[in-house]
Write an enzyme that holds these catalytic residues in place. Structure first.
Site, PDB file in Angstrom:
ATOM      1  N   TYR A 144       0.919  -1.266   0.081  1.00 23.42           N
ATOM      2  CA  TYR A 144       0.063   0.037   0.236  1.00 23.42           C
ATOM      3  C   TYR A 144       1.042   1.101   0.044  1.00 23.42           C
ATOM      4  O   TYR A 144       1.331   1.610   1.099  1.00 23.42           O
ATOM      5  CB  TYR A 144      -0.965  -0.098   1.231  1.00 23.42           C
ATOM      6  N   ASP A 190      -1.868  -1.256  -3.987  1.00 24.14           N
ATOM      7  CA  ASP A 190      -2.139  -0.106  -4.213  1.00 24.14           C
ATOM      8  C   ASP A 190      -1.002   0.697  -4.391  1.00 24.14           C
ATOM      9  O   ASP A 190      -0.062   1.251  -3.585  1.00 24.14           O
ATOM     10  CB  ASP A 190      -3.150   0.363  -3.093  1.00 24.14           C
TER      11      ASP A 190
END
Length: 520
Positions: free
Chosen positions: A125, A166
């Site tokens: 992330y 992400d």
């Protein structure tokens, strides 16, 4: 995520789980990686992809490992560590020190595992710098730089790499609806989206190529990833394949995240920042499918996936399973606790039958009492427990203990209704004010303002509406997200509708929190 949630998500029968959570800001970020446990039905080729031999927390290797000495991963012996860590020369080139390296892993943004087939998987992330601060931008770029340099080092060591999660970077213009919309408004590109991606990128080739280097994070990621845009340059540092682009080619509007404040998901006005990148050419050549799942809701992002045919993998001996200190079960000392409600569950049928056989004289009473429902307890006469005396006077001590326990178990626990009427809180005894009538008309309010809409209310309470990127007055909306529920904000007044072919007519991405005007 708190410890109780970790217990629910980290103890799965069919999956091995690895979790990294923030060291300071709880609930701010976090990453989990699940690897299905191999079964006897899996082929040896597939089992190599499912057997984890090493696991680490963080992208830098500077966090303490799970061994007894808490030794940082990058100081462990080579047979115990994944490797590829940045050295002093890299830190000097990036102008950072060991303390800053540790801070890059303070927000729970990376889990790394090495599989039995020499593949290292990074579950990520990456920072986004949503606040637009200088320190946030530095943190974002250095995190990405350290990640990509370590992956390159692992590739040079002979290991293959998978980067997934992400990444917070759109590599191409067709991956960013806002970028297309802005350039249409600025007349930098021709809006021929309805003709398809090939025509759009051919007509606007200059802008499409310049977009790839229009931001530092975009320039950095493209320097390590092979391009799929026609005419995009290749450089020696590139070694990663974008699996979604390899399969989907130049397909447009495959966005993975949308602005929830403006309902942009309904009109597919988003960006593609969730990526699965691989370094192995054989993997890129054996992709079965790679796509997004936009119909699965629950987040501002949607899931992305890549399926790889493992037939290319050579047969090899699978190493014996080892205890991994960073596995969630071990690292967080997760234990499945019995819920206290389980102590009050119904008796098992086997136990009922056993007691009935051992105590045939109370068989009928036993079964009758076990089948009582809670709703029947109010009408249950406890005197029945005292009759017939011939049955309850059995010399068996176990039967007496069971009868005594049942007396306590089936006692009524119904609460008395002590709720008062609401009028008792407002009127005293003898107060007949509710029945008094008067002929005097109610007083007329002075300087009253009649509001016909929320805009009238907004004009009295908040500052004047700002202008969106279309040059039009914004409308006032109310946030429904958990973190800011009830807060007011300004956004574009246009209705989000249409398709990617009419991207320039969508609601723009303008957003601003509404502020109360004290003077008004």
């Amino acid at each position: 995520m708190q410890l109780d949630a970790l217990t629910q998500l980290g103890l799965l029968k069919k999956y091995t789980c690895f979790v990294s959570v923030p060291k300071s800001k709880k609930g701010y970020s976090g990453v989990a990686l699940y690897v299905r446990k191999p079964t006897d039905q899996d082929s040896n080729r597939l089992r190599q992809f499912l057997t984890v031999v090493k696991a680490e927390e963080g992208v830098t290797g500077r966090l303490p490992s799970g061994n007894s000495l808490k030794t940082p991963y990058f100081l462990l012996p080579s047979q115990q560590s994944i490797g590829g860590y940045l050295e002093d020369a890299d830190l000097q080139e990036l102008a950072i020190d060991e303390e800053y390296m540790q801070s890059l892993d303070s927000e729970g943004r990376c889990v790394v595992v090495e599989l039995a087939n020499n593949v290292v998987v990074f579950s990520l992330y990456c920072p986004a710098n949503s606040m637009g601060t200088e320190d946030g931008e530095m943190f974002r770029l250095l995190f990405l730089e350290v990640l990509l340099r370590r992956c390159r080092n692992l590739k040079q060591m002979g290991k293959e790499v998978v980067i997934m999660g992400d990444i917070n970077v759109s590599m191409d213009l067709i991956d960013n609806a806002e970028g297309i919309n802005v350039r249409i408004k600025q007349k930098k590109v021709i809006n021929n989206l309805s003709e398809g991606p090939a025509a759009f990128e051919l007509t606007n080739s200059t802008e499409c190529l310049e977009f790839r280097t229009s931001a530092p994070q975009r320039l950095l990621l493209n320097a390590y990833t092979y391009p799929t845009l026609q005419g995009a340059p290749t450089v020696p540092t590139q070694f990663l394949y974008d699996t979604t682009r390899v399969v989907q080619k130049r397909r447009m509007a495959i966005y993975s995240v949308w602005n929830t404040m403006t309902n942009a998901r309904q009109s597919n006005y988003g960006s593609r920042i969730d990526l699965i990148l691989v370094s192995c050419p054989q993997m890129a050549q054996n992709l079965v499918k790679s796509d997004i799942l936009p119909y699965l809701h629950g987040s501002d992002h949607c899931p992305v996936f890549t399926d790889i045919d493992t037939a290319y993998q050579e047969e090899a001996d699978i190493p014996l399973a080892v205890k991994l200190p960073f596995e969630a079960r071990t690292f967080y000392k997760l234990v499945v606790h019995r819920d206290i409600s389980s102590m009050f569950g119904a008796w098992k049928k086997e136990e009922k039958a056993e007691r009935a056989l051992e105590n045939p004289e109370i068989r009928n009473l036993d079964i009758e009492m076990l089948e009582l429902k809670t709703s029947d307890l109010d009408n249950f006469d406890l005197k029945l427990l005292e009759e017939p005396k011939s049955i309850l006077s059995t010399p068996e001590p176990r039967a007496k203990a069971e009868i005594k326990r049942r007396k306590l178990e089936y006692s009524s626990r119904k609460k008395t209704d002590s709720q008062q009427l609401i009028k008792n809180f407002f009127f005293k005894d003898g107060d007949n004010s509710t029945s008094k009538k008067t002929d005097e008309p109610p007083p007329k309010p002075t300087n009253a303002v009649k509001l016909h809409s929320i805009s009238g209310f907004a004009s009295m309470v908040y500052n004047d509406p700002p202008t969106c990127r279309h040059g039009e007055p914004c409308c006032l909306k109310t946030s429904l997200t958990k973190e800011s529920k009830g807060k007011k904000f300004w956004c574009c007044a246009r209705t989000s509708k249409g398709s990617s072919g009419t991207l320039g007519e969508h609601r723009c991405e303008f957003f601003e929190w509404a502020r109360v005007n004290r003077a008004k």
